[in-house]
Every structure is written in C-alpha cells, then in structure tokens.
Design a protein around this motif. Structure first.
Motif, PDB file in Angstrom:
ATOM      1  N   THR A 214       0.846  -1.179   0.000  1.00 61.49           N
ATOM      2  CA  THR A 214       0.000   0.000   0.000  1.00 61.49           C
ATOM      3  C   THR A 214       0.888   1.237   0.000  1.00 61.49           C
ATOM      4  N   VAL A 215       0.586   2.201  -0.866  1.00 61.97           N
ATOM      5  CA  VAL A 215       1.439   3.368  -1.075  1.00 61.97           C
ATOM      6  C   VAL A 215       0.591   4.634  -1.102  1.00 61.97           C
ATOM      7  N   SER A 216       1.122   5.714  -0.536  1.00 67.56           N
ATOM      8  CA  SER A 216       0.559   7.052  -0.689  1.00 67.56           C
ATOM      9  C   SER A 216       1.691   7.996  -1.077  1.00 67.56           C
ATOM     10  N   ALA A 217       1.363   9.051  -1.836  1.00 66.91           N
ATOM     11  CA  ALA A 217       2.376  10.017  -2.269  1.00 66.91           C
ATOM     12  C   ALA A 217       1.751  11.399  -2.334  1.00 66.91           C
ATOM     13  N   ALA A 218       2.536  12.422  -1.981  1.00 71.43           N
ATOM     14  CA  ALA A 218       1.996  13.779  -1.962  1.00 71.43           C
ATOM     15  C   ALA A 218       3.096  14.808  -2.163  1.00 71.43           C
TER      16      ALA A 218
END
Length: 619
Positions: A48-52
């Motif tokens: 699971t990945v998030s990027a901002a």
C-alpha cells in the motif's frame, strides 16, 4: 581482504508515518505526514502506497535548507506499508544505469517516466552544475520557466561532500535507508512494516506544483531581484507514482536466480589469480585458479585450488600451514608458464611463496627444486621480507614485489642471476605491470614508468605526470589503465580510464559508494559496490565507461571474479556462486505483479501550525 557490508540493517519508521529528521547538527520539529488507506493492498496485493507534494513552500525550505523546486527538483513525500505475508524489497538505482529488473519507484508525468534523483544529482543541480534555467525578465514581477536538467552521465565526488549543508538533509529525509556515505540500500519491509520519506524528481515548469516569483527591488542604489515561492494557484496534480518490488531471496538449493551455489569451503579469504601483465588485484586467470586461507581450528593454511563453473575441482593443495600466526593474502599472480607467486602478510613480516606446476616444476630455471606439495605442484622457494607486501607481479623471467616502504624487489626465477632492489619513490601507493613488462608507478600525486634495462637494472622512462586524485590500480583494458580513486571523507569511489602512453585521463565514472572489488580484464570492468550492487562496465567507442549489465547480491562477499561465462562470487561463509549476471537478482515480479500505481496528491496545509508548537533549532 575486504568484505561487503551487511545490507540488512535498515531501520524502519513506525506506523504513524510522521517523518522527523535528526541530523547531527539539526533538531527538526515534526513535519507533515500523509495517511495510508485503511483498506489493505489498494492497488496491488501486499503493498500500500501514498504520495503527496508538500502544500507549504516554507516547509520545503525548512527541511532542505533551500527551495529545491527553484532548481527544477521537486520532493515527493511517500509512505509505504507491507500488507502482505512475505518480505517486500524495493531498490534504489542510486542514479546509476541499472537494469529494469531492479524495479523501485518512478513518476509518470505526462508522457514522461522519471526515476528518482540521487542526492548527489540534486546537489549538482542546485549548484548549477547542469544546464542553467532561464526566466523571463521584462517587468517587476517575473515567473520562472524551465528547469535545470540533471547532468546525464556526470558523477561528482567532491571532497567533503558529507559536510555540505545541502547534502545531509536530502539523505536524512530520504525514503531509502542510506549508508554512511549516502549510498542508498534496498528498502526492505517485513509484513506489517511501514516507512515514509522523500523521493526527489526533476520536473519541468509545467508539471511542478510551485512557481518562483522574482521581484526587482532597489538596494543601495542598485537593482536586485528578490524571489519568493508559492504554490501555483488552482494547481491540480496529475502525476502518478509507481512502485515495483523485486525478488532477491534464495531459490532452490540456495541459488540466487541464475547464480548457482556450490559446496561450501572453509575459506576466510580467497584471491583469484590474474593473468600475466594484467596488473589488477582480484582479477581471475582463465583457468579459474585461486589462492585462499583455510581455517581449521586454531591453525590456518595457504591453499591453491581451481574452480570450474563455480565448483572447486578436487581437493585444494596446501602450500603452507601457519600455526599461531595471523596470515592475510596480500597479492598473487600467475607467470604464465605454470608458476604462481603469492605474497602473504603477517603481523611483523611477509613471505613470498613461489609455486611451480606442470612443465615449470620439472624444467626451466629453478625447475625440479623444492618440495612437492601435491597435485603436480612444487613449492620452489620461500622469500621472507621485513616489510608488508602491497603488490606482486610475475613475468616469465621473475617476479616483482612492491613493499609498504615504497621499495620494489625484482627476483629472477633463475637463482643464478642477480635481481634488483630499489626505492621507487617517496609515497608509492601502487604499481601496475604493463603489457610490455614495464612498471607504471603510482607515487602520491604523480605517475611514471620504470623498466628493467640491461643486467636487470631499473631505469625511469619519460617524465612523471600528475594523476587524478590519489588512485590505486584496478587493471588493464588493452593499452588502457583502469584506476580507482578512493572516495574521501567516506564518500564513493571513482573509476578512471587512463592512457599511460600519453599520461592523460580518458574518462571516468562514479560508483556512488565504496567498491571493495574492482577488476579489469578483456573488454570489461567488474565492480562490486558495498551495498551489494555488481556492475559490468564496458568502454564505449569514445572510451567512456558505461554500465552494460548489473545485479545485486544479498550476501557479504570475500571474493569476486568474472569471465565470459559470468561471475563467481564467494560469500563470507565460503559458498561459491556462479552464473551469468543476466538473470541474477534482483528480479522484478513477472507480468507486473506487485506493481502499485497511486496518484500524487497534495499534503494538508497544516504544517505551519505544527511548526509553531515547538521551537526551531536547526543551526
């Protein structure tokens, strides 16, 4: 003998995923965090990945001591979690041209796919080492356009790079764990483990969320341009971050992809013999002959063996047993007529062993004398030297031994002939036996050629020439010399291709980290970087080194050699692995399995409130 460093000591960040920097000279307050979806494996099972992008431009300046987007470099905050049941490994390519099987992270921006920049490239761009950006000037408020592109193929090994204030924050904030010199190790996540940190991408003005505004002001009767930075009004990110894990675990029978394991040896050191005149430590001979230190209880033995396809043929021959002495192989070379010269250093002395086999053991100068040691081999002579040996070279007439006091001894195989013994210089670090039989001497900042004249007496040929850095030899490619410049202040090594005829540098390539094993033979340079990356480097038509093939070995090494059929790597526990680099780990998961794609969002605009809760102390 050097060993590769352990690659499994990365410290992971706990579940909150709020990144806090702790530099040696900085005490940063907590900064922006990004949430991970509660549901597991949103885009791919197990990851699971998030990027901002960061909402507040002041936070970028606070973290990295400069506004990176002003130079075309945009930091992306990334959080990853392993929601699967197996280990997940994500590689950094360290801005080297490694093969696609390394996987890792990339950013899709319009029609472009971008790989993360290494902090060295970021610093190079920020210091305007690449192509400069231009901005429109014509009014009192101008908006920057364009970006500095990273200097492709150029690598920097600045003295004291670790002390540069731009470099430390980039490494400390990175998503990837780093060695002491900034070389990124693979990011490994156990089931349930999480990590967050930054990746750095080179974005052009259209894709960047930020703009820099230049306002012309008058100071002391002079006009100056003062810049401020802001988020573009109405900017909506349309970039996508891609994460591609790769496999590096052992397969059946302990193999690693195309590298097959052979029977373990009780070796603490191993040295693959080099050909006559090749002049580089660690280079293997065509037959795969090797010397090793075998340990048996409290004693050690110097042994001679032969490998075929990574497996040891028969039982290695014991040359000499050492009881109660700490022995270390300094260097070894094959004379090409069946003779082998091996130098062993002890605490207070050194010995050179002359071993003969085949026709050389029964004929020729010195042949037929000495003690038989098995396998058709004879120990002809032992020569004790008062100083430690740095390098030995073998020719058909005799051998050279370079010692730590900058003296070099030439010993003819024919004991009826007198040799020569002389000081080569004031600070001799290394020497190379050139194909014609002369010695190229690396004496501090200078290099020069000496040769044996009449009656085996030394003479200098030509004038000394300045050398780049403080190099040591790595090998010979045709008529070209390959030298390794050790990185200063714990920074990475650089390989230099040098023409000893014209005494001039042809080209160079930086390796990002220390390279304990470097050899050159035939048409290629084989280098092992300390975090486990193996590089097969070839020279282009213009003499520029380029990475032809690459792999990563998940174990510490005590020996490495290579030929046309692949490589032989010996692990720290004495296990040889042999096979082609193509098909060696890492191996990207097939058919895109495990690949995660997520849109890049904007972080929440709450950083200023977070910052106000604690005093800032980053001086």
């Amino acid at each position: 003998m050097p060993t590769m460093k352990d690659t499994g000591r990365a410290a992971m960040v706990p579940a909150v995923l709020a990144l806090a920097l702790a530099l040696s000279s900085c005490n940063k307050v907590p900064i922006t965090s990004i949430p991970l979806p509660e549901e597991k494996g949103v885009s791919a099972p197990g990851l699971t990945v998030s990027a901002a992008f960061l909402y507040d431009t002041a936070e970028i300046e606070h973290l990295f001591r400069s506004f990176l987007p002003e130079h075309g470099v945009v930091p992306v905050l990334v959080a990853v979690r392993n929601d699967g049941s197996e280990l997940v490994t994500l590689f950094s390519k360290n801005s080297l041209g490694l093969r696609e099987d390394f996987g890792g992270f990339s950013l899709s921006a319009g029609d472009s796919t971008l790989e993360p920049l290494h902090p060295l490239d970021v610093v190079a761009i920020a210091r305007n080492e690449g192509r400069k950006r231009a901005y429109r000037k014509g009014s009192r408020t101008d908006i920057f356009a364009g970006a500095i592109m990273p200097p492709a193929g150029i690598y920097y090994a600045w003295k004291g790079i670790r002390e540069y204030r731009e470099f430390k924050p980039l490494v400390a904030a990175s998503l990837f764990p780093a060695l002491y010199n900034g070389l990124f190790e693979p990011l490994t996540l156990q089931p349930g483990e999480e990590r967050s940190g930054y990746l750095y991408f080179n974005l052009d003005d259209e894709d960047s969320p930020y703009e820099s505004i230049g306002e012309i002001v008058e100071r002391e009767q002079k006009e100056e341009t003062v810049f401020s930075h802001r988020l573009k009004e109405g900017f909506t990110p349309d970039q996508e971050l891609v994460a591609r894990p790769a496999r590096a675990a052992a397969g059946p029978a302990g193999s690693y992809g195309s590298l097959s394991a052979a029977a373990k040896m009780p070796a603490s050191e191993i040295f693959f013999l080099r050909e006559t005149g090749s002049g580089g430590a660690g280079i293997d001979s065509p037959g795969g002959n090797f010397l090793a230190i075998f340990r048996d209880g409290g004693s050690e033995s110097l042994v001679l063996g032969r490998m075929n396809g990574g497996s040891v043929e028969g039982d290695p021959v014991r040359i000499r047993k050492f009881s109660g002495e700490s022995a270390s192989i300094a260097d070894a070379a094959a004379a090409g007529d069946g003779r082998i010269v091996c130098a062993v250093n002890f605490k207070r002395k050194s010995k050179v062993f002359l071993v003969a086999g085949g026709a050389a053991a029964i004929a020729g100068p010195g042949g037929g004398r000495g003690a038989e040691i098995g396998g058709g081999m004879t120990l002809e002579r032992e020569i004790e030297l008062p100083r430690s040996v740095r390098k030995v070279f073998a020719t058909r007439e005799g051998f050279f031994a370079l010692t730590s006091d900058s003296f070099c001894r030439f010993v003819p195989f024919d004991e009826g002939k007198a040799g020569d013994y002389r000081k080569l210089g004031s600070d001799v670090r290394d020497a190379v036996l050139l194909p014609g039989g002369d010695l190229f001497v690396l004496d501090g900042p200078e290099g020069y050629i000496v040769g044996l004249g009449e009656n085996d007496r030394w003479s200098m040929k030509g004038e000394p020439a300045p050398l780049p850095g403080d190099p040591v030899s790595a090998g010979i490619l045709g008529e070209k010399l390959v030298m390794k410049i050790p990185g200063r202040n714990d920074f990475g090594d650089t390989l230099v291709v040098f023409d000893p005829g014209s005494m001039s540098e042809i080209s160079r390539i930086g390796l990002r980290g220390r390279a304990p094993f470097v050899s050159a033979r035939g048409e290629r340079i084989l280098a092992a970087v300390e975090e486990g990356t193996i590089l097969d480097i070839r020279l282009g038509d213009d003499g520029t080194p380029r990475i032809h093939q690459s792999a990563w070995l998940p174990f510490d090494m005590i020996g490495l050699s290579g030929d046309g059929s692949g490589i032989t790597a010996v692990s720290a526990d004495g296990t040889p692995y042999h096979g082609p680099l193509e098909g060696a780990p890492p191996l990207a998961l097939e058919d895109g399995a495990g690949t995660t794609r997520v849109p890049v969002t904007m972080s929440e605009p709450g950083w200023r409130k977070l910052k106000e809760k604690k005093p800032r102390n980053d001086r």
